[in-house]
Scaffold this motif. Structure first.
Motif, PDB file in Angstrom:
ATOM      1  N   LEU A  31      45.675  58.700  13.051  1.00 21.66           N
ATOM      2  CA  LEU A  31      46.333  58.146  14.233  1.00 21.66           C
ATOM      3  C   LEU A  31      45.358  57.862  15.364  1.00 21.66           C
ATOM      4  CD1 LEU A  31      49.630  60.249  14.430  1.00 21.66           C
ATOM      5  CD2 LEU A  31      49.426  57.797  13.951  1.00 21.66           C
ATOM      6  N   LEU A  32      44.194  58.522  15.356  1.00 22.05           N
ATOM      7  CA  LEU A  32      43.205  58.254  16.402  1.00 22.05           C
ATOM      8  C   LEU A  32      42.616  56.856  16.283  1.00 22.05           C
ATOM      9  CD1 LEU A  32      41.303  61.668  16.572  1.00 22.05           C
ATOM     10  CD2 LEU A  32      43.084  60.802  18.099  1.00 22.05           C
ATOM     11  N   LEU A  85      45.673  63.111  12.199  1.00 22.06           N
ATOM     12  CA  LEU A  85      44.818  62.622  13.272  1.00 22.06           C
ATOM     13  C   LEU A  85      43.642  61.807  12.758  1.00 22.06           C
ATOM     14  CD1 LEU A  85      44.574  65.588  15.810  1.00 22.06           C
ATOM     15  CD2 LEU A  85      45.883  63.471  16.032  1.00 22.06           C
ATOM     16  N   SER A  86      43.019  62.267  11.660  1.00 23.68           N
ATOM     17  CA  SER A  86      41.758  61.655  11.225  1.00 23.68           C
ATOM     18  C   SER A  86      41.826  60.973   9.871  1.00 23.68           C
ATOM     19  CB  SER A  86      40.654  62.725  11.201  1.00 23.68           C
ATOM     20  OG  SER A  86      40.398  63.202  12.506  1.00 23.68           O
ATOM     21  N   GLY A  87      42.996  60.888   9.287  1.00 21.52           N
ATOM     22  CA  GLY A  87      43.136  60.177   8.029  1.00 21.52           C
ATOM     23  C   GLY A  87      42.923  61.060   6.818  1.00 21.52           C
ATOM     24  N   ILE A  88      43.213  60.481   5.658  1.00 20.70           N
ATOM     25  CA  ILE A  88      43.074  61.213   4.398  1.00 20.70           C
ATOM     26  C   ILE A  88      41.622  61.295   3.972  1.00 20.70           C
ATOM     27  CG2 ILE A  88      43.668  61.163   1.940  1.00 20.70           C
ATOM     28  CD1 ILE A  88      46.266  59.676   2.764  1.00 20.70           C
ATOM     29  N   VAL A  89      40.883  60.211   4.168  1.00 21.32           N
ATOM     30  CA  VAL A  89      39.515  60.117   3.651  1.00 21.32           C
ATOM     31  C   VAL A  89      38.599  61.081   4.392  1.00 21.32           C
ATOM     32  CG1 VAL A  89      37.560  58.571   3.291  1.00 21.32           C
ATOM     33  CG2 VAL A  89      39.895  57.732   2.962  1.00 21.32           C
ATOM     34  N   GLY A  90      37.918  61.937   3.633  1.00 22.73           N
ATOM     35  CA  GLY A  90      37.055  62.951   4.208  1.00 22.73           C
ATOM     36  C   GLY A  90      37.759  64.249   4.542  1.00 22.73           C
ATOM     37  N   GLY A  91      39.067  64.316   4.334  1.00 22.98           N
ATOM     38  CA  GLY A  91      39.825  65.536   4.591  1.00 22.98           C
ATOM     39  C   GLY A  91      39.903  66.416   3.363  1.00 22.98           C
ATOM     40  N   ARG A  92      40.921  67.268   3.304  1.00 19.13           N
ATOM     41  CA  ARG A  92      41.030  68.180   2.174  1.00 19.13           C
ATOM     42  C   ARG A  92      41.703  67.493   0.987  1.00 19.13           C
ATOM     43  NH1 ARG A  92      44.400  70.758   6.061  1.00 19.13           N
ATOM     44  NH2 ARG A  92      46.606  70.195   5.780  1.00 19.13           N
ATOM     45  N   THR A  93      41.316  67.908  -0.202  1.00 16.64           N
ATOM     46  CA  THR A  93      41.914  67.408  -1.435  1.00 16.64           C
ATOM     47  C   THR A  93      43.263  68.088  -1.634  1.00 16.64           C
ATOM     48  OG1 THR A  93      39.691  67.233  -2.346  1.00 16.64           O
ATOM     49  CG2 THR A  93      41.522  67.026  -3.885  1.00 16.64           C
ATOM     50  N   ASP A  94      44.275  67.312  -2.030  1.00 15.51           N
ATOM     51  CA  ASP A  94      45.614  67.886  -2.182  1.00 15.51           C
ATOM     52  C   ASP A  94      46.356  67.134  -3.280  1.00 15.51           C
ATOM     53  OD1 ASP A  94      48.082  69.100  -1.895  1.00 15.51           O
ATOM     54  OD2 ASP A  94      48.071  69.001   0.304  1.00 15.51           O
ATOM     55  N   LEU A 124      34.038  59.844  17.231  1.00  8.68           N
ATOM     56  CA  LEU A 124      34.178  61.295  17.192  1.00  8.68           C
ATOM     57  C   LEU A 124      34.023  61.907  15.810  1.00  8.68           C
ATOM     58  CD1 LEU A 124      37.304  61.618  19.546  1.00  8.68           C
ATOM     59  CD2 LEU A 124      34.880  61.842  20.192  1.00  8.68           C
ATOM     60  N   GLY A 125      34.139  61.066  14.759  1.00  8.47           N
ATOM     61  CA  GLY A 125      34.173  61.627  13.414  1.00  8.47           C
ATOM     62  C   GLY A 125      35.511  62.298  13.154  1.00  8.47           C
ATOM     63  N   ARG A 126      35.556  63.150  12.146  1.00  6.82           N
ATOM     64  CA  ARG A 126      36.807  63.842  11.828  1.00  6.82           C
ATOM     65  C   ARG A 126      37.093  64.956  12.817  1.00  6.82           C
ATOM     66  NH1 ARG A 126      39.663  62.824   7.491  1.00  6.82           N
ATOM     67  NH2 ARG A 126      40.877  64.668   8.029  1.00  6.82           N
ATOM     68  N   LEU A 127      38.378  65.101  13.127  1.00  4.98           N
ATOM     69  CA  LEU A 127      38.827  66.237  13.918  1.00  4.98           C
ATOM     70  C   LEU A 127      39.673  67.118  13.014  1.00  4.98           C
ATOM     71  CD1 LEU A 127      39.797  64.487  17.287  1.00  4.98           C
ATOM     72  CD2 LEU A 127      37.651  65.621  16.671  1.00  4.98           C
ATOM     73  N   GLY A 128      39.043  68.090  12.339  1.00  5.07           N
ATOM     74  CA  GLY A 128      39.736  68.954  11.411  1.00  5.07           C
ATOM     75  C   GLY A 128      39.914  68.293  10.055  1.00  5.07           C
ATOM     76  N   SER A 129      40.595  69.015   9.155  1.00  2.95           N
ATOM     77  CA  SER A 129      40.758  68.522   7.781  1.00  2.95           C
ATOM     78  C   SER A 129      42.114  67.883   7.537  1.00  2.95           C
ATOM     79  CB  SER A 129      40.572  69.689   6.792  1.00  2.95           C
ATOM     80  OG  SER A 129      41.534  70.714   7.037  1.00  2.95           O
ATOM     81  N   GLY A 130      43.008  67.903   8.535  1.00  2.07           N
ATOM     82  CA  GLY A 130      44.339  67.316   8.353  1.00  2.07           C
ATOM     83  C   GLY A 130      44.287  65.796   8.331  1.00  2.07           C
TER      84      GLY A 130
END
Length: 604
Positions: free
Chosen positions: A333-334, A351-360, A342-348
């Motif tokens: 959403l950012l 805010l920062s999208g799926i790419v580069g976050g946690r695998t689920d 800013l890069g990623r803000l956390g793993s969720g």
């Protein structure tokens, strides 16, 4: 068990999801202001993740190929056959694993004959699909059709079928088909299912790895992959003639579905792979051929995923809400600007999208599904008549029917015209709208490279029935949509409603999935239906969520800083201009390469 336990969501999440479904059923997400519509789509997706993922891998199995423990190379490289993406479950997502399902087992069993063949798939095709006049999708260009097949070749394949006990479709007296009855190969049975009736629906193997790993470029096994490489600098072979000149048996022109559009996309991203190799070599001059190849593959595959997510799909689903939602999948959403700053803000992912976050995997091992395959049958995108024009001055070079673009004929077109002119011709023409009475005539009487004649419209209908994809109304129920009450609520076209009533003998529950998808009204900006979109809501993000190389391992350590910069700084437009600078004039005023291009010589 057919689905893995996913845990119980917090009460407020469940409440939000129930409200989202209720609001969508009563009002429709597309009629809401964008902030409310986005909240509704988030709730719909969460609901689908919990209720519409089913694991066919848990059904009885035998003779599965052995897959050993991972090694150090698996940490930073995609394998040729899709193994080891999930290091804890290395078989997940490998080539020749099972298609999953988005509907429960009791809704995924094919009807027994003769019901499975009723109404006749051939009569459905003739009466409801036949194109009488081309209906263009004017908001996009014909690269949309080429790109879609290029992606499908990466993700899914049931193989070419078997003529052991083929389906036999009786023909009406006035049917011009030359050799009655119409014989259609059966989908190849799953050899890993034990014999016997276990009460579960049939399963089928995906010949491709379902990961977004560009297997259409790199192959689905190690031997095939090695045959595609030069052995120097990590590069792939870029042929002047047939794509596999040393082995005619591997040439895609010998495979049903090969045409000029597919060949063009293939060649563009062979060139792109080699450009990535050159950039990596400049940054890391001591790297071996193998290291350069593996890292370039990662980068090229991720770039394809990005282009599909933030360019192709927003072009064909150009409602303002879906455009924002699809960019949110990648950037959060950012948005792109803050993402870069800013890069990623956390793993969720919010805010920062799926790419580069946690695998689920959302509790269910990753696969692509039979329902996903069914809604991607979008043959109306293909025009029957094509004009090839010069990128320099828009002068006419050649007119051709679609048959002249397929199989071995494709090489005649590729030999006559430059890729610059071919790409320009696609970029300045329209695909077809995915609707009734817009199926390509050339595909209703399509001759495969092996000489067999097929009505692909009838085959599309039959395939969904054969593998147990529910018919239209039941499909809507399973995806938490209200079914059509009658033919006049299914479509807003009264002529179509009467045609549907006649073909289906007044029984709304018999309407086939693709027919219903083509008939229903579309949201503003959509090139295809809202019902099909529900599968995209679930599976488009799942292709990203489940892939280790697009989530937790989307890092400089795996991709290199050079590789990540390449992905983030490139688009379909920049890819085309890198290799075909003669397109600059037509692409200069276009924000999305899948939107119609400027005609050469037009005022800017």
């Amino acid at each position: 068990m057919s689905t893995a336990p996913q845990g119980r969501a917090p009460w407020f999440v469940q409440l939000h999801d129930r409200l989202a479904v209720a609001v969508d059923q009563r009002v429709g997400w597309q009629r809401l202001p964008k902030p409310l519509a986005l909240l509704t789509l988030v709730g719909l997706r969460d609901n689908l993740r919990r209720k519409n993922l089913f694991d066919t891998g848990s059904y009885p199995s035998r003779d599965l190929p052995e897959v050993g423990p991972p090694n150090v190379q698996n940490l930073t490289s995609r394998t040729a056959d899709g193994t080891y993406n999930d290091l804890a479950d290395p078989r997940m997502g490998m080539a020749r694993s099972r298609f999953g399902r988005n509907v429960p087992p009791d809704r995924a069993c094919p009807e027994p004959e003769p019901g499975l063949l009723s109404p006749s798939p051939r009569e459905v095709s003739r009466a409801l699909l036949t194109r009488h006049a081309f209906v263009p999708a004017e908001s996009v260009n014909a690269l949309v059709a080429a790109w879609l097949q290029f992606m499908v070749r990466d993700w899914v394949s049931h193989g070419q079928g078997t003529m052991d006990r083929p389906w036999s479709i009786d023909l009406s007296d006035d049917d011009p088909w030359p050799t009655p009855p119409m014989l259609v190969p059966r989908t190849i049975p799953d050899p890993t299912r034990p014999d016997g009736n276990d009460g579960l629906p049939p399963t089928f193997l995906n010949e491709n790895s379902p990961w977004w790993d560009a297997s259409q470029l790199y192959g689905n096994n190690l031997a095939e992959q090695r045959s595609l490489r030069t052995g120097q600098g990590g590069r792939l072979r870029v042929p002047d003639g047939p794509l596999f000149p040393d082995d005619p048996d591997k040439d895609p022109a010998a495979v049903p579905g090969f045409w000029v559009g597919l060949a063009m996309m293939h060649l563009v991203f062979l060139l792109e792979h080699n450009a990535i190799c050159d950039a990596l070599h400049d940054a890391y001059p001591t790297w071996s051929d193998e290291e350069l190849f593996q890292r370039a593959r990662l980068v090229n595959a991720a770039l394809l995923a990005k282009i599909h997510t933030v360019e192709w799909t927003p072009a064909v689903l150009s409602h303002p809400t879906t455009v924002t939602a699809l960019h949110t999948n990648w950037y959060g959403l950012l948005g792109e600007r803050l993402h870069r700053l800013l890069g990623r803000l956390g793993s969720g992912e919010l805010l920062s999208g799926i790419v580069g976050g946690r695998t689920d995997h959302f509790g269910v091992p990753y696969s692509l599904t039979e329902e996903f395959v069914a809604v991607y049958r979008m043959h109306p995108l293909i025009p029957d008549d094509w004009s090839f024009r010069s990128a320099a001055d828009d002068s006419l070079l050649q007119e051709a029917g679609f048959r002249e673009l397929t199989g071995w004929h494709a090489y005649d077109i590729l030999g006559k015209h430059t890729l610059t002119d071919l790409l320009y011709s696609f970029g300045t023409s329209h695909p077809g709208l995915v609707t009734l009475h817009n199926y390509p005539r050339s595909l209703q009487e399509f001759q495969r490279p092996d000489g067999k004649l097929m009505d692909l419209g009838a085959v599309d209908i039959l395939r969904s029935r054969e593998v147990g994809v529910p018919r239209y109304n039941e499909f809507r129920r399973q995806f938490h949509l209200r079914p059509a009450k009658d033919f006049h609520t299914l479509t807003d076209n009264p002529v179509w409603a009467e045609e549907l009533r006649r073909v289906y003998d007044g029984d709304i529950e018999r309407v086939d999935l693709s027919v219903g998808l083509f008939a229903e009204p579309r949201p503003k900006g959509f090139a295809f239906s809202d019902t099909a979109f529900r599968v995209f809501v679930l599976m488009a993000s799942r292709r990203l969520n489940s892939d280790r190389f697009l989530t937790r391992d989307y890092t400089p350590q795996v991709y290199t800083p050079t590789g990540l910069d390449w992905i983030e700084n490139n688009t379909m437009t920049s890819v085309l201009l890198r290799h075909f600078p003669g397109l600059r004039g037509s692409l200069r005023s276009v924000d999305n390469a899948f939107a119609p291009w400027t005609v050469a010589g037009s005022p800017q």
